[in-house]
Design a protein around this motif. Structure first.
Motif, PDB file in Angstrom:
ATOM      1  N   VAL A  15     -72.572 -57.993  35.929  1.00 25.98           N
ATOM      2  CA  VAL A  15     -73.816 -58.079  36.677  1.00 25.98           C
ATOM      3  C   VAL A  15     -74.218 -56.670  37.102  1.00 25.98           C
ATOM      4  CG1 VAL A  15     -74.901 -59.159  38.687  1.00 25.98           C
ATOM      5  CG2 VAL A  15     -73.095 -60.356  37.474  1.00 25.98           C
ATOM      6  N   ASP A  16     -73.251 -55.752  37.030  1.00 20.95           N
ATOM      7  CA  ASP A  16     -73.464 -54.383  37.487  1.00 20.95           C
ATOM      8  C   ASP A  16     -73.917 -53.515  36.314  1.00 20.95           C
ATOM      9  OD1 ASP A  16     -73.331 -51.807  38.368  1.00 20.95           O
ATOM     10  OD2 ASP A  16     -71.274 -51.917  39.123  1.00 20.95           O
ATOM     11  N   GLN A  17     -75.181 -53.082  36.397  1.00 22.79           N
ATOM     12  CA  GLN A  17     -75.751 -52.340  35.273  1.00 22.79           C
ATOM     13  C   GLN A  17     -75.098 -50.978  35.036  1.00 22.79           C
ATOM     14  OE1 GLN A  17     -77.797 -53.218  32.822  1.00 22.79           O
ATOM     15  NE2 GLN A  17     -77.765 -55.298  33.627  1.00 22.79           N
ATOM     16  N   ASN A  18     -74.246 -50.533  35.964  1.00 26.89           N
ATOM     17  CA  ASN A  18     -73.594 -49.240  35.772  1.00 26.89           C
ATOM     18  C   ASN A  18     -72.272 -49.340  35.013  1.00 26.89           C
ATOM     19  OD1 ASN A  18     -75.572 -47.836  37.277  1.00 26.89           O
ATOM     20  ND2 ASN A  18     -74.621 -48.606  39.157  1.00 26.89           N
ATOM     21  N   THR A  19     -71.852 -50.576  34.727  1.00 26.42           N
ATOM     22  CA  THR A  19     -70.528 -50.774  34.137  1.00 26.42           C
ATOM     23  C   THR A  19     -70.306 -49.950  32.862  1.00 26.42           C
ATOM     24  OG1 THR A  19     -70.234 -52.943  35.122  1.00 26.42           O
ATOM     25  CG2 THR A  19     -68.978 -52.500  33.133  1.00 26.42           C
ATOM     26  N   ALA A  20     -71.235 -50.049  31.917  1.00 26.89           N
ATOM     27  CA  ALA A  20     -71.046 -49.340  30.652  1.00 26.89           C
ATOM     28  C   ALA A  20     -70.983 -47.822  30.882  1.00 26.89           C
ATOM     29  CB  ALA A  20     -72.171 -49.695  29.681  1.00 26.89           C
ATOM     30  N   GLN A  21     -71.813 -47.340  31.821  1.00 28.06           N
ATOM     31  CA  GLN A  21     -71.805 -45.914  32.153  1.00 28.06           C
ATOM     32  C   GLN A  21     -70.446 -45.478  32.684  1.00 28.06           C
ATOM     33  OE1 GLN A  21     -73.645 -43.395  31.503  1.00 28.06           O
ATOM     34  NE2 GLN A  21     -74.855 -44.910  30.366  1.00 28.06           N
ATOM     35  N   HIS A  22     -69.887 -46.283  33.573  1.00 28.84           N
ATOM     36  CA  HIS A  22     -68.573 -45.975  34.142  1.00 28.84           C
ATOM     37  C   HIS A  22     -67.503 -45.931  33.052  1.00 28.84           C
ATOM     38  CE1 HIS A  22     -69.938 -47.500  38.329  1.00 28.84           C
ATOM     39  NE2 HIS A  22     -70.004 -46.182  38.262  1.00 28.84           N
ATOM     40  N   VAL A  23     -67.575 -46.887  32.135  1.00 34.34           N
ATOM     41  CA  VAL A  23     -66.595 -46.911  31.046  1.00 34.34           C
ATOM     42  C   VAL A  23     -66.746 -45.652  30.197  1.00 34.34           C
ATOM     43  CG1 VAL A  23     -65.961 -48.106  28.905  1.00 34.34           C
ATOM     44  CG2 VAL A  23     -66.364 -49.430  31.000  1.00 34.34           C
ATOM     45  N   LEU A  24     -67.993 -45.340  29.858  1.00 34.65           N
ATOM     46  CA  LEU A  24     -68.252 -44.169  29.018  1.00 34.65           C
ATOM     47  C   LEU A  24     -67.729 -42.898  29.689  1.00 34.65           C
ATOM     48  CD1 LEU A  24     -69.527 -43.304  26.374  1.00 34.65           C
ATOM     49  CD2 LEU A  24     -71.680 -42.922  27.579  1.00 34.65           C
ATOM     50  N   ALA A  25     -67.973 -42.780  30.994  1.00 26.85           N
ATOM     51  CA  ALA A  25     -67.533 -41.585  31.721  1.00 26.85           C
ATOM     52  C   ALA A  25     -66.011 -41.430  31.626  1.00 26.85           C
ATOM     53  CB  ALA A  25     -67.968 -41.672  33.186  1.00 26.85           C
ATOM     54  N   ILE A  26     -65.292 -42.532  31.724  1.00 32.66           N
ATOM     55  CA  ILE A  26     -63.830 -42.460  31.641  1.00 32.66           C
ATOM     56  C   ILE A  26     -63.383 -42.080  30.235  1.00 32.66           C
ATOM     57  CG2 ILE A  26     -61.712 -43.844  31.762  1.00 32.66           C
ATOM     58  CD1 ILE A  26     -63.119 -45.348  34.123  1.00 32.66           C
ATOM     59  N   LEU A  27     -64.038 -42.666  29.230  1.00 30.36           N
ATOM     60  CA  LEU A  27     -63.671 -42.327  27.848  1.00 30.36           C
ATOM     61  C   LEU A  27     -63.895 -40.836  27.591  1.00 30.36           C
ATOM     62  CD1 LEU A  27     -65.044 -45.347  25.762  1.00 30.36           C
ATOM     63  CD2 LEU A  27     -62.828 -45.044  26.870  1.00 30.36           C
ATOM     64  N   GLU A  28     -64.987 -40.314  28.152  1.00 32.21           N
ATOM     65  CA  GLU A  28     -65.256 -38.882  27.957  1.00 32.21           C
ATOM     66  C   GLU A  28     -64.181 -38.041  28.629  1.00 32.21           C
ATOM     67  OE1 GLU A  28     -69.314 -38.497  29.204  1.00 32.21           O
ATOM     68  OE2 GLU A  28     -70.059 -38.971  27.177  1.00 32.21           O
ATOM     69  N   ARG A  29     -63.789 -38.465  29.819  1.00 36.14           N
ATOM     70  CA  ARG A  29     -62.779 -37.715  30.566  1.00 36.14           C
ATOM     71  C   ARG A  29     -61.427 -37.727  29.846  1.00 36.14           C
ATOM     72  NH1 ARG A  29     -62.101 -40.246  35.948  1.00 36.14           N
ATOM     73  NH2 ARG A  29     -64.327 -40.575  35.675  1.00 36.14           N
ATOM     74  N   THR A  30     -61.044 -38.898  29.324  1.00 33.83           N
ATOM     75  CA  THR A  30     -59.712 -38.982  28.709  1.00 33.83           C
ATOM     76  C   THR A  30     -59.748 -38.669  27.218  1.00 33.83           C
ATOM     77  OG1 THR A  30     -59.979 -41.358  28.315  1.00 33.83           O
ATOM     78  CG2 THR A  30     -58.890 -40.710  30.356  1.00 33.83           C
ATOM     79  N   GLY A  31     -60.963 -38.519  26.665  1.00 33.88           N
ATOM     80  CA  GLY A  31     -61.085 -38.194  25.245  1.00 33.88           C
ATOM     81  C   GLY A  31     -60.701 -39.340  24.331  1.00 33.88           C
ATOM     82  N   PHE A  32     -60.851 -40.569  24.819  1.00 34.34           N
ATOM     83  CA  PHE A  32     -60.497 -41.728  23.989  1.00 34.34           C
ATOM     84  C   PHE A  32     -61.694 -42.149  23.156  1.00 34.34           C
ATOM     85  CE2 PHE A  32     -59.566 -46.272  23.226  1.00 34.34           C
ATOM     86  CZ  PHE A  32     -58.278 -46.161  22.710  1.00 34.34           C
ATOM     87  N   ASP A  33     -61.452 -42.389  21.876  1.00 32.93           N
ATOM     88  CA  ASP A  33     -62.524 -42.746  20.951  1.00 32.93           C
ATOM     89  C   ASP A  33     -63.067 -44.148  21.270  1.00 32.93           C
ATOM     90  OD1 ASP A  33     -64.157 -43.370  18.834  1.00 32.93           O
ATOM     91  OD2 ASP A  33     -62.703 -42.799  17.278  1.00 32.93           O
ATOM     92  N   PRO A  34     -64.379 -44.247  21.598  1.00 29.08           N
ATOM     93  CA  PRO A  34     -64.942 -45.559  21.945  1.00 29.08           C
ATOM     94  C   PRO A  34     -64.751 -46.598  20.844  1.00 29.08           C
ATOM     95  CG  PRO A  34     -66.607 -43.817  22.196  1.00 29.08           C
ATOM     96  CD  PRO A  34     -65.376 -43.168  21.658  1.00 29.08           C
TER      97      PRO A  34
END
Ligand code: C2E
Ligand code: CA
Ligand code: CA
Length: 449
Positions: A287-306
């Motif tokens: 329901v939280d429209q920021n969810t995907a953004q939060h996930v993306l930010a973490i992937l960028e930080r840890t360098g994990f391939d989406p």
């Protein structure tokens, strides 16, 4: 009964306007509190129990929308009349909210009697209401609490009745719940766990464990599902069935989920590239429209391939706000993250949703897998799900496989993926790494042999 109906024992009749609800003529919240205050003072020397209750109409809003406000008011007046007529000489009913009524039974001493009275009120309200030429039906939920001692005041009594009402509403329509000391104990325990969980999340003490997901035919590991594990210093092991719903309810799921994803992707970075990481999202996160953004930010930080990440969501997560969920699923797809529908076959499975959402994978719930060997319907359902997934081009994973025979049947039916204790229980990062080394060695040995 020879006492006159309604008049004389409805709080507020003939009283000061400030104490009266203008629509129904019942007493209002002030009047109700006043009545309870007085009774508590009366019982100071003679602490005999009494009952207060809050009654909430189920689904009143749709009635208002359907029949119009005027008709809604009309129904509320009829409800008030019925409740008023149902009160005996000592009892009081008041209107304390739009579609909420409170009652006071000075002579109802036991939980059982309180429940009986409340059920009677629900019964009385369930008869049809005249709305012009049409009729409407209503149900109601009730929460009750009992006064036991002078330590109690009106606020605590009413708030306990509200807690009970909350439980009644949660368990469906037309239910009565009487507040008990066990509920109080449970509420205290919940608050204790909540506080410990907040602390643990802030201190980074909740750990991801990993359960292998295999290709059934070869038993080769193709990925892992992340499952949260938490051992508190004081409370000991708390299971995810307890702390995940609690985290959702108390608004801790966001930070908890971010902590887990961060740790999980850091761990998965050490695994061979072809292995995916599956991660559960809770309904409230869709329901939280920021969810995907939060996930993306973490992937960028840890360098994990989406493209190595898979998000698991359940149908209940899609139902609260389908449009919002659809947008989030779209965001994930745009990032290259795959989306799986979890626990398929439980809850309100709807085939329509499979079309609307465009899932990459479907996970067949453990309940079907566990009965596949001794239950024909389960077998047919699994076969039907598999045929459907093939048609829709979705991958499938059967969950909760514990026995070889179950795996064999699933392979026979053409199920591609599997997960369960047969292939491995969830384990921590270290043990998972050891498992991967072992299975890598085994595959090398097979190739050499
Ligand atoms: P789930 O997503 O359906 O996860 C599968 C559950 O089945 C896990 O329970 C797993 O340990 C268990 N399981 C796996 N194989 C078998 C088997 O062969 N037999 C049996 N009896 N059980 C098996 P777990 O770890 O207790 O998690 C329970 C639920 O808590 C999960 O159900 C999921 O809904 C939720 N959960 C766990 N971790 C997270 C998380 O990080 N985020 C969110 N949002 N939810 C989580
Ligand atoms: Ca899952
Ligand atoms: Ca599942």
């Amino acid at each position: 009964m020879n006492n006159p109906p309604v008049s004389g024992h409805i709080a507020g009749q003939g009283a000061d306007l400030a104490f009266t609800d203008p629509l129904t003529g019942l007493g209002n919240l002030r009047r109700f509190f006043d009545k309870v205050d007085r009774l508590i003072i009366e019982r100071a020397d003679d602490p005999a129990p009494f009952t207060v209750g809050i009654l909430d109409l189920d689904g009143f809003k749709p009635i208002n929308d359907l029949f119009g406000r005027g008709a809604g008011d009309d129904i509320l007046q009829q409800v008030a009349m019925r409740l008023g007529a149902a009160m005996d000489q000592n009892a009081t009913v008041a209107r304390v909210g739009a579609d909420e009524f409170a009652f006071l039974y000075p002579l109802v001493f036991s939980e059982e009697a309180a429940r009986e009275r409340a059920l009677m009120l629900i019964e009385i309200l369930s008869a049809p209401y005249d709305v012009g030429v049409r009729t409407a039906r209503l149900s109601a939920s009730v929460g009750c609490s009992l006064f036991y001692s002078g330590e109690e005041n009106t606020e605590t009594l009413v708030s306990k009745a509200e807690t009970a009402l909350y439980h009644a509403k949660r368990s469906g329509r037309g239910k009565v719940v009487v507040y008990t000391r066990e509920m109080e104990e449970a509420a205290r325990r919940t608050t204790q766990i909540e506080q410990a969980l907040r602390r643990a999340v802030a201190a980074g003490e909740v750990e991801p464990h990993f359960q292998p997901i295999v290709e059934l035919k070869t038993q080769r590991i193709i990925g892992f599902e992340t499952l949260a594990r938490w051992t508190d210093r004081d409370l000991g092991v708390v299971t995810p069935d307890v702390f995940i719903p609690l985290a959702e309810e108390r608004g801790i799921i966001g930070p908890l989920s971010q902590l887990l994803l961060q740790k999980a992707t850091q761990t998965a970075n050490q695994w061979p590239d072809e292995l995916f990481l599956s991660f559960n999202l809770s309904p409230s996160q869709l329901v939280d429209q920021n969810t995907a953004q939060h996930v993306l930010a973490i992937l960028e930080r840890t360098g994990f391939d989406p493209r190595r990440l898979e998000i698991e969501i359940t149908e209940s997560g899609l139902m609260t706000d389908p449009a919002s969920a659809e947008k989030i699923v779209g965001d994930f797809h745009a990032m290259g993250v795959r989306v799986a529908l979890d626990d398929f076959g439980t809850g309100q499975s709807s085939l329509g949703r499979l079309r609307q959402f465009d899932f990459d994978k479907l996970k067949i719930d453990r309940s079907f897998v566990s009965s596949i060997l001794d239950d024909k319907p389960s077998e047919h359902i699994i076969r039907a799900i598999l045929a459907m997934c093939e048609g829709l081009g979705m991958d499938v994973v059967a969950e909760g496989i514990e026995e070889k025979e179950q795996a064999r049947r699933l392979i026979e039916f053409g199920c591609g993926g599997g997960q369960g204790y047969l292939f491995g229980k969830p384990s921590n990062a270290e043990t998972t790494m050891a498992l991967l080394r072992e299975s890598y060695l085994a595959s090398v040995m097979r190739r050499i042999a």
